[in-house]
Design a protein around this motif. Structure first.
Motif, short mmCIF file in Angstrom:
data_model
loop_
_atom_site.label_atom_id
_atom_site.label_comp_id
_atom_site.label_asym_id
_atom_site.label_seq_id
_atom_site.Cartn_x
_atom_site.Cartn_y
_atom_site.Cartn_z
N THR A 429 0.86 -1.19 0.00
CA THR A 429 0.00 0.00 0.00
C THR A 429 0.89 1.24 0.00
O THR A 429 2.09 1.16 0.27
CB THR A 429 -0.88 0.05 1.27
N GLU A 430 0.28 2.36 -0.29
CA GLU A 430 1.04 3.61 -0.33
C GLU A 430 1.72 3.88 1.03
O GLU A 430 2.86 4.31 1.08
CB GLU A 430 0.11 4.76 -0.71
N ASN A 431 1.00 3.60 2.11
CA ASN A 431 1.56 3.81 3.45
C ASN A 431 2.77 2.91 3.70
O ASN A 431 3.78 3.35 4.23
CB ASN A 431 0.51 3.53 4.52
N GLU A 432 2.61 1.65 3.32
CA GLU A 432 3.70 0.71 3.51
C GLU A 432 4.93 1.17 2.73
O GLU A 432 6.06 1.08 3.20
CB GLU A 432 3.28 -0.69 3.05
N LYS A 433 4.66 1.66 1.53
CA LYS A 433 5.77 2.15 0.71
C LYS A 433 6.46 3.34 1.37
O LYS A 433 7.69 3.39 1.44
CB LYS A 433 5.27 2.57 -0.68
N GLN A 434 5.67 4.26 1.86
CA GLN A 434 6.26 5.45 2.49
C GLN A 434 7.12 5.06 3.69
O GLN A 434 8.20 5.59 3.89
CB GLN A 434 5.16 6.43 2.93
N ASP A 435 6.59 4.14 4.49
CA ASP A 435 7.36 3.68 5.65
C ASP A 435 8.69 3.08 5.20
O ASP A 435 9.73 3.30 5.81
CB ASP A 435 6.57 2.62 6.44
N LEU A 436 8.60 2.30 4.16
CA LEU A 436 9.80 1.63 3.66
C LEU A 436 10.82 2.64 3.13
O LEU A 436 12.01 2.54 3.41
CB LEU A 436 9.42 0.64 2.56
N TYR A 437 10.34 3.63 2.38
CA TYR A 437 11.25 4.64 1.84
C TYR A 437 11.99 5.35 2.97
O TYR A 437 13.17 5.63 2.89
CB TYR A 437 10.49 5.68 1.01
#
Length: 622
Positions: A429-437
């Motif tokens: 998800t977009e949130n998961e991606k942001q956390d990962l970045y």
RNA sequence: GGUCGCAUAGCUCAGCUGGAUAGAGCAUCUGCCUUCUAAGCAGACGGUCGGAGGUUCGAAUCCUCCUGCGAUCACCA
């Protein structure tokens, strides 16, 4: 008992048998890659005690070891180097032992004595910058490393919340602020206050220039600029408890703290207890009085109090002004004593402060020693080099700083660009991606700073972005993600002997480390009579794993996260080489496959533990 | 000027209490993705370890001197 200890005893025995000489010590080193063997016994140092040909002596010791020590499966002698080959069985056994150790590498028992680690300790008149980042990362990491080495740790900071600097921001805000607040401007509180610090400096410089133009001596002009005099007046009012000034001071510091909290939170650092200079700046005066009685200090005719350190090769140092007010040193003496009162289990302290204050801490520790405090011998100044820009020093007033928040955002953005280009995050998800970045961007930044020996200065070039390849945080995170991918697949295909329990992804390292630990039941397979031969890469990996506990201890002794970073890099390089050369899940032999999966899992755990010590998170995928 | 710290490949850094032919990454060049994630692996190129002495069987590492860079030596913090 580890092999080295066993070997040490047996080498001494061999020398005693052959030469009737007792060796005081035996020196070892890891065998160089280009020779056969695992541990090398140095024969040269023995020649001081044993007369003879080093090759022959080495040969005799080698034969003795091979006969007497099970773990020794072979040896060779080259010049004065006895290269000992350790058996696969030994390494398999060792791995079996650590395989189920959840906190592998961390000291199992906590010592009762505590150590207090101070770091960050900013002024409250401006936002945090790159220099603070290095300080915070070092302090946090050293605290974690000390914990892992078995110490009880209190993290603290002393917040420089009073003084002329904050008065400057306050005055400028009164003068030019038009009632601006973080809410009204949408600015982070520390940024807003920092802007007024810059505004003050601008106005001050104008006034000075005007005075100089009017024919006033520059030095006098600098001291007599009206706005500076007003700031000094404000400081006096603050000290006198002027209601209006104190109220403004509280308000503006409050804004700053809110801003700092955001930065600390993003940076992933925390504190167990806080000290404020406004509470401690008067401390220490009574101690000076006591010191006078004891004759540690002496009073000059003008009433100022000094300590004479010329015997120690240092100078005389003032500890109390002639008007009876405290200087920095006075406070630091008082604060140190206060901390021991607050936390009686403290037996030592670590001050994370830049190397520009080397002299100050040398003096401080010496004074505390002369005052007779037993804990003074356990005081350490974690002194680190400045972070400089290609243009030179960072100066807040001149706006030439790399802002901490901006830098973290930049790193996150770069991580996002690279990740999106690689496009491996399908299903996130977009949130998961942001956390990962963010995890990757910060991993890059933190590793970049922490891998360098603290005492060395860092030249940071904002133009050349921090790398994401090679000896970097993301490379190590990537390897971790790779391992998790293998483990997920191993569960899917049901590797024999592997528990199908999934790892919980809790927030705390402790939870995850124990969550990842394997269930027993698979251990006996490893050292069955028909144990598989170890692939050279497997052996190297186990050897590298073996180094982790001593690396943690060494890092704690040296207060150096760089040692952890470098260790982790070596481990990861070794793993990637292994990964490339041998197939894990494609292995036909079930025993070998299981061993490899377990090895991968353990390497993953150690990466996670080690990076936890650096304050860097690791991802399941990337 | 006194004191403290630093100096290793073009760049960024390792090198534990002295040990074998000083190691990584980046950059440059060569191979490797239909096989567990190529943010990877394998290889090539690249060094008078700032300089000179000394101690030692052996020195990037310890000692002395010198050079360069930085910090510090305030009734500043």
């Amino acid at each position: 008992m580890n092999v080295q200890t066993t070997l040490s005893i047996k080498v001494k025995e061999a020398i005693l048998n052959h030469f009737s000489v007792e060796l005081p010590t035996v020196e070892f080193q890891p065998t160089r890659k280009d020779f056969e063997g695992d541990i090398t016994v140095m024969v040269f140092p023995m020649l001081r005690f044993v007369k003879g040909n080093p090759v022959q002596i080495g040969q005799q010791i080698g034969e003795f070891l091979q006969k007497e020590v099970d773990a020794v499966s072979g040896f060779n002698v080259i010049q004065g180097f006895l290269n000992v080959v350790i058996s696969d069985a030994y390494y398999l056994n060792f791995f079996k032992d650590i395989e189920n150790t959840p906190y592998y590498g961390f000291a199992s028992e906590q010592q009762k004595d505590a150590i207090m680690v101070e770091y960050s300790s900013p002024n409250t008149n401006k936002p945090l910058h790159l220099g603070h980042i290095r300080n915070n990362l070092l302090g946090y990491s050293v605290a974690e490393i000390l914990k892992a080495s078995g110490k009880k740790v209190y993290k603290t900071q002393i917040i420089n919340d009073r003084g002329i600097h904050i008065c400057k921001s306050m005055l400028a805000w009164q003068r030019f602020g038009n009632g601006e607040t973080p809410e009204s401007t949408g600015l982070k509180g520390d940024k807003l206050v920092g802007n007024y610090y810059v505004a003050f400096d601008k106005a001050y410089k104008q006034q000075v220039a005007q005075k100089i133009a009017g024919g006033i001596d520059p030095k006098v002009a600098e001291k007599e600029a009206p706005i500076l005099l007003e700031a000094q007046e404000m400081l006096q009012k603050w000290e006198a408890g002027d209601k209006e000034v104190v109220a403004l001071w509280k308000t503006m510091n409050g804004w700053v703290y809110k801003g700092f909290d955001v930065t600390y939170n993003n940076l992933g650092v925390d504190f167990d207890t806080l000290y404020y200079e406004s509470d401690t700046y008067l401390l220490g005066k009574d101690v000076v009085e006591e010191g006078l009685q004891k004759g540690v200090f002496y009073r000059k005719d003008d009433g100022s109090v000094w300590i004479d350190l010329t015997d120690e090769g240092l100078d005389e140092k003032i500890v109390l002004r002639s008007d009876g007010t405290a200087v920095y040193m006075t406070q630091d003496i008082g604060t140190a004593i206060q901390r021991i009162k607050d936390y009686p289990d403290i037996e030592g302290m670590v001050y994370t402060v830049g190397n520009e204050q080397d002299y100050h801490f040398k003096v401080l520790f010496l004074i505390l020693k002369k005052l007779g405090f037993s804990w003074s011998k356990n005081l350490h100044h974690l002194s680190y080099g400045m972070v400089d820009l290609p243009s030179g020093k960072m100066k807040s007033r001149e706006g030439t700083v790399v802002d901490a928040d901006d830098l973290m955002n930049d790193m996150t953005r770069t991580a996002a660009e690279i990740s999106e280009e690689l496009g491996k995050l399908e299903g996130y998800t977009e949130n998961e991606k942001q956390d990962l970045y963010k995890m990757i961007g910060l991993g890059a930044l933190k590793y970049y700073i922490l891998k360098v020996d603290p005492k060395k200065r860092i030249l940071f070039n904002p133009e050349e972005s921090v790398d994401f390849q090679g000896n970097t945080g993301p490379f190590i995170q990537y390897t971790y993600a790779r391992i998790q991918s293998i483990l997920r697949k191993a569960e899917e295909i049901g590797v024999k002997g592997l528990e199908t329990r999934t790892a919980q992804s809790g927030k705390h390292l402790e939870d995850e480390v124990s969550g990842l630990s394997m269930d027993s039941g698979s251990d006996t397979i490893l050292v069955a009579d028909n144990s598989p031969d170890l692939h050279p890469k497997e052996k190297e990996l186990i050897k590298q794993l073996q180094l982790f506990p001593e690396t943690v201890q060494l890092a704690a002794e040296n207060l150096s996260p760089a040692l952890i970073a470098n260790y982790t890099y070596d481990l990861v390089k070794e793993f990637n080489s292994f990964y490339q050369q041998v197939s894990i899940l494609g292995e036909q032999d079930e025993l070998k496959k299981l061993l490899r999966v377990q090895l991968a899992k353990k390497v993953g755990q150690v990466i996670k533990s080690a990076f936890g010590l650096l304050g860097i998170e690791v991802p399941e995928r990337m």
